[in-house]
Scaffold this motif. Structure first.
Motif, PDB file in Angstrom:
ATOM      1  N   PHE B 122       0.846  -1.195   0.000  1.00  0.00           N
ATOM      2  CA  PHE B 122       0.000   0.000   0.000  1.00  0.00           C
ATOM      3  C   PHE B 122       0.878   1.240   0.000  1.00  0.00           C
ATOM      4  O   PHE B 122       1.981   1.223   0.529  1.00  0.00           O
ATOM      5  CB  PHE B 122      -0.910  -0.005   1.227  1.00  0.00           C
ATOM      6  CG  PHE B 122      -1.484  -1.354   1.531  1.00  0.00           C
ATOM      7  CD1 PHE B 122      -2.419  -1.922   0.685  1.00  0.00           C
ATOM      8  CD2 PHE B 122      -1.062  -2.079   2.628  1.00  0.00           C
ATOM      9  CE1 PHE B 122      -2.929  -3.179   0.937  1.00  0.00           C
ATOM     10  CE2 PHE B 122      -1.563  -3.333   2.891  1.00  0.00           C
ATOM     11  CZ  PHE B 122      -2.503  -3.894   2.046  1.00  0.00           C
ATOM     12  N   ASP B 147       1.151   9.562  -8.469  1.00  0.00           N
ATOM     13  CA  ASP B 147       0.370   8.403  -8.937  1.00  0.00           C
ATOM     14  C   ASP B 147       0.519   8.162 -10.440  1.00  0.00           C
ATOM     15  O   ASP B 147      -0.098   7.249 -10.977  1.00  0.00           O
ATOM     16  CB  ASP B 147      -1.094   8.491  -8.504  1.00  0.00           C
ATOM     17  CG  ASP B 147      -1.874   9.521  -9.287  1.00  0.00           C
ATOM     18  OD1 ASP B 147      -1.230  10.355  -9.939  1.00  0.00           O
ATOM     19  OD2 ASP B 147      -3.112   9.491  -9.226  1.00  0.00           O
ATOM     20  N   ASP B 153      -2.797   4.652  -2.657  1.00  0.00           N
ATOM     21  CA  ASP B 153      -4.059   4.261  -2.019  1.00  0.00           C
ATOM     22  C   ASP B 153      -4.690   5.409  -1.246  1.00  0.00           C
ATOM     23  O   ASP B 153      -5.890   5.613  -1.308  1.00  0.00           O
ATOM     24  CB  ASP B 153      -3.817   3.078  -1.078  1.00  0.00           C
ATOM     25  CG  ASP B 153      -3.406   1.842  -1.824  1.00  0.00           C
ATOM     26  OD1 ASP B 153      -4.226   1.353  -2.609  1.00  0.00           O
ATOM     27  OD2 ASP B 153      -2.274   1.384  -1.661  1.00  0.00           O
ATOM     28  N   LEU B 173      -6.666   4.149   5.526  1.00  0.00           N
ATOM     29  CA  LEU B 173      -6.070   3.023   4.798  1.00  0.00           C
ATOM     30  C   LEU B 173      -6.588   1.700   5.351  1.00  0.00           C
ATOM     31  O   LEU B 173      -6.924   0.781   4.599  1.00  0.00           O
ATOM     32  CB  LEU B 173      -4.551   3.093   4.896  1.00  0.00           C
ATOM     33  CG  LEU B 173      -3.766   1.999   4.173  1.00  0.00           C
ATOM     34  CD1 LEU B 173      -3.944   2.121   2.677  1.00  0.00           C
ATOM     35  CD2 LEU B 173      -2.296   2.047   4.523  1.00  0.00           C
ATOM     36  N   LYS B 176      -9.996   1.025   4.088  1.00  0.00           N
ATOM     37  CA  LYS B 176      -9.986   0.623   2.678  1.00  0.00           C
ATOM     38  C   LYS B 176      -9.489  -0.814   2.513  1.00  0.00           C
ATOM     39  O   LYS B 176      -9.997  -1.566   1.689  1.00  0.00           O
ATOM     40  CB  LYS B 176      -9.109   1.590   1.865  1.00  0.00           C
ATOM     41  CG  LYS B 176      -9.772   2.919   1.602  1.00  0.00           C
ATOM     42  CD  LYS B 176      -8.937   3.776   0.675  1.00  0.00           C
ATOM     43  CE  LYS B 176      -9.088   3.375  -0.773  1.00  0.00           C
ATOM     44  NZ  LYS B 176      -8.394   4.286  -1.684  1.00  0.00           N
ATOM     45  N   ILE B 177      -8.447  -1.171   3.306  1.00  0.00           N
ATOM     46  CA  ILE B 177      -7.924  -2.541   3.195  1.00  0.00           C
ATOM     47  C   ILE B 177      -8.989  -3.541   3.613  1.00  0.00           C
ATOM     48  O   ILE B 177      -9.216  -4.557   2.957  1.00  0.00           O
ATOM     49  CB  ILE B 177      -6.663  -2.720   4.058  1.00  0.00           C
ATOM     50  CG1 ILE B 177      -5.535  -1.833   3.560  1.00  0.00           C
ATOM     51  CG2 ILE B 177      -6.195  -4.172   4.030  1.00  0.00           C
ATOM     52  CD1 ILE B 177      -4.345  -1.804   4.471  1.00  0.00           C
ATOM     53  N   GLU B 181     -10.452  -2.708  -0.937  1.00  0.00           N
ATOM     54  CA  GLU B 181     -10.340  -1.761  -2.053  1.00  0.00           C
ATOM     55  C   GLU B 181      -8.904  -1.442  -2.431  1.00  0.00           C
ATOM     56  O   GLU B 181      -8.671  -0.754  -3.416  1.00  0.00           O
ATOM     57  CB  GLU B 181     -11.060  -0.448  -1.683  1.00  0.00           C
ATOM     58  CG  GLU B 181     -12.554  -0.594  -1.581  1.00  0.00           C
ATOM     59  CD  GLU B 181     -13.189   0.606  -0.900  1.00  0.00           C
ATOM     60  OE1 GLU B 181     -12.492   1.602  -0.667  1.00  0.00           O
ATOM     61  OE2 GLU B 181     -14.386   0.523  -0.609  1.00  0.00           O
ATOM     62  N   CYS B 182      -7.945  -1.892  -1.600  1.00  0.00           N
ATOM     63  CA  CYS B 182      -6.548  -1.549  -1.881  1.00  0.00           C
ATOM     64  C   CYS B 182      -5.906  -2.634  -2.717  1.00  0.00           C
ATOM     65  O   CYS B 182      -5.442  -3.634  -2.201  1.00  0.00           O
ATOM     66  CB  CYS B 182      -5.785  -1.356  -0.572  1.00  0.00           C
ATOM     67  SG  CYS B 182      -6.324   0.091   0.292  1.00  0.00           S
ATOM     68  N   ASP B 183      -5.894  -2.441  -4.026  1.00  0.00           N
ATOM     69  CA  ASP B 183      -5.310  -3.462  -4.885  1.00  0.00           C
ATOM     70  C   ASP B 183      -4.222  -2.859  -5.755  1.00  0.00           C
ATOM     71  O   ASP B 183      -4.124  -3.150  -6.943  1.00  0.00           O
ATOM     72  CB  ASP B 183      -6.410  -4.112  -5.725  1.00  0.00           C
ATOM     73  CG  ASP B 183      -6.225  -5.621  -5.768  1.00  0.00           C
ATOM     74  OD1 ASP B 183      -5.250  -6.089  -5.153  1.00  0.00           O
ATOM     75  OD2 ASP B 183      -7.030  -6.306  -6.402  1.00  0.00           O
ATOM     76  N   GLY B 184      -3.407  -2.012  -5.150  1.00  0.00           N
ATOM     77  CA  GLY B 184      -2.378  -1.303  -5.895  1.00  0.00           C
ATOM     78  C   GLY B 184      -1.410  -2.215  -6.615  1.00  0.00           C
ATOM     79  O   GLY B 184      -0.969  -1.929  -7.724  1.00  0.00           O
TER      80      GLY B 184
END
Lengths: 303, 213
Positions: B122, B147, B153, B173, B176-177, B181-184
């Protein structure tokens, strides 16, 4: 059939020790935080860390030895633990103590570090060999007072079998090696400070100097194995010291209380002192603890 | 598709590593990153919870914002109580905090460290400089939007954001994790060519492999 039951008991015993060791790690982190004036991480943080590192989606290996390094390290912790009778008189927690003696346990304490040294070396990061050099030199020096203390204990009880040594200390608190052979206990407790690698002997995993030392390239599951081993190995060392010097334990509660207070010695010293430089640490172990260790042998032979 | 075509595509998919001298190319990997499909629903949810509760951030200071990381670890803000800890090596850390402006030289190090981190990873972008360039918007040697170079994220705006806002960013964060939703990491793998093109546009002395692992 007998051996199957013994294996089942050993598995239970290993799980209990690992959980206990990791919880102890969490409690100690909390104590350090309180000394710093912080709240500190929750007690169960080590467990979450292990789940997380296991749950990583990818991992990078650097070769066969890199794979085997953490495995050797874990085998070292497991071997140390499995040949120590944890609770005197208990069938479940007797482990395989009848199969080996004190020398085997001491060998296993060394074994894990050597395996880790080979594995971390293949990582290729310049800080790994630096940490390994520090770790192995420090270990050679603190093994010396510890070996002298163990020799004194072996002479005193005329045995290298841990169960026999524990049995000889039963009855009264005055039968503990702590009171019958205080010099050996002092030498061994000082070498325990080095073994637990808290300050001032935290040379190996020194994040501010040599980023985390040997495991600098260890990632994902490799690191998770090392973290698990940290719990198990800590428990094994503390149980060994409890058996040799503090009269062993007859039930789980006494084991937890005694090992906690043995560990607290390292924690108090660690919270009070800053880190030694490598050469200061090596010289320290070769000076006073070694002399006290020699005195303990003379004491037990001639007095 | 016949075998010849498959081989041709495989050859095209391999990374050229053109920045390296000819003799060194074989020492480095030429495999591109691949996206990883998540595990089954409940296991992934459990792991996401563990990932959120144990955030190890990389203790690198890549800009002036890194000064805000020190108070986090000491007794005033004590970030450890949220399960957040610094980690000195990218191999073991899961959060990368971009501390403010990133100069061209730093972008190179950021990319290298980011690619060495093991996924899921992340990124928290700290300060206005990471969002639109901030006060360095027209500088000749800083980038304006981080970005474009690595997936981000959570943004924390401000110049400087205080440690409280960093903690708020960490909590965002975590949310979101946990929501998955955190799929960086997968985003980076899927848009690998676009990210590489952007990176190579600003990093002139590209003397490292195309993908550092």
């Amino acid at each position: 059939m007998d051996i199957m039951i013994k294996i089942l008991y050993a598995v239970i015993s290993v799980i209990v020790a690992t959980v206990y060791g990791l919880t102890l790690g969490g409690v100690v982190q909390k104590i350090y935080a309180r000394v710093h004036g912080r709240f500190g991480p929750p007690v169960w943080q080590p467990f979450i860390d292990i789940i997380k590192t296991h749950g990583k989606r990818v991992s990078i290996s650097h070769g066969i030895m890199f794979y085997l390094g953490p495995v050797f390290r874990f085998a070292g912790g497991l071997g140390t633990y499995l040949f120590i009778p944890v609770i005197y008189g208990s069938v479940v927690f007797a482990n395989f103590s009848m199969a080996g003696d004190l020398l085997l346990v001491m060998y296993f304490i060394f074994f894990g570090q050597l395996g880790m040294a080979l594995g971390a070396g293949e990582g290729g990061h310049p800080y790994s060999p630096l940490g390994i050099a520090r770790g192995l030199s420090q270990m050679s020096t603190f093994e010396l007072p510890f070996s002298l203390a163990v020799i004194a204990v072996a002479i005193q009880y005329d045995s290298l079998n841990i169960t026999t040594i524990v049995a000889a200390q039963q009855g009264s608190i005055l039968n503990w090696t702590l009171f019958t052979n205080p010099f050996a206990v002092i030498a061994a407790m000082i070498s325990l400070l080095g073994m637990n690698m808290h300050s001032p002997f935290s040379l190996v995993l020194a994040p501010q100097e040599i980023p985390i030392g040997p495991p600098v390239e260890m990632n994902s599951s490799f690191l998770a194995i090392l973290q698990t081993n940290r719990g198990l190995f800590t428990a094994a060392k503390l149980v060994l010291f409890m058996n040799l010097f503090f009269g062993g334990a007859t039930n789980l509660l006494i084991m937890i209380v005694k090992t906690f207070f043995i560990y607290l010695v390292s924690v108090i010293v660690g919270a009070a002192f800053p880190r030694f430089r490598p050469e200061q640490s090596f010289r320290f172990f070769l000076k006073w603890p070694t002399i006290i260790g020699i005195i303990s042998i003379i004491f037990i032979v001639y007095f | 598709m016949d075998k010849k075509n498959i081989k041709k595509i495989e050859k095209e998919m391999k990374l050229a590593n053109e920045g390296l001298p000819e003799k060194e190319r074989s020492l480095f990997s030429d495999v591109r990153p691949t996206s990883v499909t998540p595990l089954n629903k409940y296991l992934e949810k459990f792991l996401n919870w563990a990932r959120a509760e144990s955030l190890w951030f990389l203790g690198f200071g890549t800009g002036c914002g890194a000064i805000e990381l020190r108070p986090l670890m000491t007794s005033r803000y004590d970030v450890f109580r949220y399960g957040i800890a610094p980690r000195p090596t990218p191999r073991q850390s899961s959060v990368f905090i971009i501390g403010g402006y990133a100069s061209m030289k730093t972008v190179k190090r950021i990319v290298r460290s980011y690619e060495q981190m093991q996924g899921p990873k992340f990124v928290i972008a700290l300060g206005s400089c990471t969002i639109n360039g901030g006060m360095y918007y027209d500088s000749y040697n800083t980038i304006n939007r981080i970005d474009h170079y690595i997936p981000v994220d959570v943004y924390i705006a401000g110049c400087m954001p205080r440690p409280e806002s960093l903690i708020a960013g960490f909590n965002k964060l975590k949310e979101k994790i946990k929501a998955g939703e955190c799929d960086g990491m997968n985003k980076y793998a899927e848009n690998f060519d676009w990210y590489k093109k952007n990176q190579k546009r600003v990093i002139k002395d590209w003397n490292m492999p195309d993908f550092n692992w």
